[in-house]
Design a protein around this motif. Structure first.
Motif, PDB file in Angstrom:
ATOM      1  N   VAL A  54       0.866  -1.182   0.000  1.00 41.52           N
ATOM      2  CA  VAL A  54       0.000   0.000   0.000  1.00 41.52           C
ATOM      3  C   VAL A  54       0.901   1.230   0.000  1.00 41.52           C
ATOM      4  N   SER A  61      -9.129   5.128   4.456  1.00 43.03           N
ATOM      5  CA  SER A  61      -9.899   4.448   3.431  1.00 43.03           C
ATOM      6  C   SER A  61     -11.150   3.818   4.033  1.00 43.03           C
ATOM      7  N   ASP A  87     -10.776  -4.597 -10.034  1.00 41.73           N
ATOM      8  CA  ASP A  87     -10.663  -3.223  -9.547  1.00 41.73           C
ATOM      9  C   ASP A  87     -10.203  -3.128  -8.091  1.00 41.73           C
ATOM     10  N   TYR A  88      -9.917  -4.274  -7.464  1.00 44.30           N
ATOM     11  CA  TYR A  88      -9.487  -4.250  -6.069  1.00 44.30           C
ATOM     12  C   TYR A  88      -8.129  -3.557  -5.949  1.00 44.30           C
ATOM     13  N   THR A  89      -8.019  -2.735  -4.919  1.00 47.30           N
ATOM     14  CA  THR A  89      -6.730  -2.113  -4.601  1.00 47.30           C
ATOM     15  C   THR A  89      -5.897  -3.125  -3.813  1.00 47.30           C
ATOM     16  N   GLN A  90      -4.626  -2.782  -3.584  1.00 45.43           N
ATOM     17  CA  GLN A  90      -3.787  -3.649  -2.762  1.00 45.43           C
ATOM     18  C   GLN A  90      -4.363  -3.760  -1.350  1.00 45.43           C
ATOM     19  N   ASP A  92      -7.550  -3.585  -0.542  1.00 42.09           N
ATOM     20  CA  ASP A  92      -8.695  -4.498  -0.647  1.00 42.09           C
ATOM     21  C   ASP A  92      -8.216  -5.945  -0.608  1.00 42.09           C
TER      22      ASP A  92
END
Length: 128
Positions: A54, A61, A87-90, A92
């Motif tokens: 991250v 967030s 679409d997941y972030t790190q 997530d």
């Protein structure tokens, strides 16, 4: 009168058949699932989310994890509400990985039987 009470209790449990998991998942139950030690312990567990990968610096967030607590209390089918996996972030992905290691919950109950239930919560993660 007893028959009406039974019908009302059955009507209070609502859900759907999950074709992927091949079992019925409730959205409304008689008794909600419970994390061992209570919801405050669950949020404490979730505070252990890894920040590896991250962006450094300040982070705040809001994340909406969704998952199913099956009739045995196991966490399954973890995802992030309103997002596709691509679409997941790190953050997530780290949160999902943590949820997949979650201890078993006391499962939801409907008509005095353990049942699977969909669960969603809001987490606000703040790191400095």
């Amino acid at each position: 009168m007893k028959d009406n009470q039974v019908l009302a209790q059955q009507a209070s449990c609502k859900g759907y058949y999950n074709k992927q998991l091949k079992f019925f998942v409730y959205s409304e139950v008689d008794t909600m699932p419970e994390y061992p030690g209570g919801i405050a312990k669950f949020y404490k567990f979730m505070s252990n989310v890894s920040l590896n990968g991250v962006n450094n610096g300040r982070l705040q967030s809001n994340v909406l994890p969704t998952f199913i607590i099956d009739a045995s209390g196991r966490v399954k089918n973890v995802g992030i509400s309103n997002k596709l996996p691509k679409d997941y972030t790190q953050l997530d992905r780290n949160l999902i990985k943590l949820l997949e290691t979650c201890p078993n919950w006391v499962p939801a109950r409907c008509n005095n039987k353990n049942v699977a239930m969909s669960f969603q919560t809001r987490l606000t993660l703040c790191y400095q």
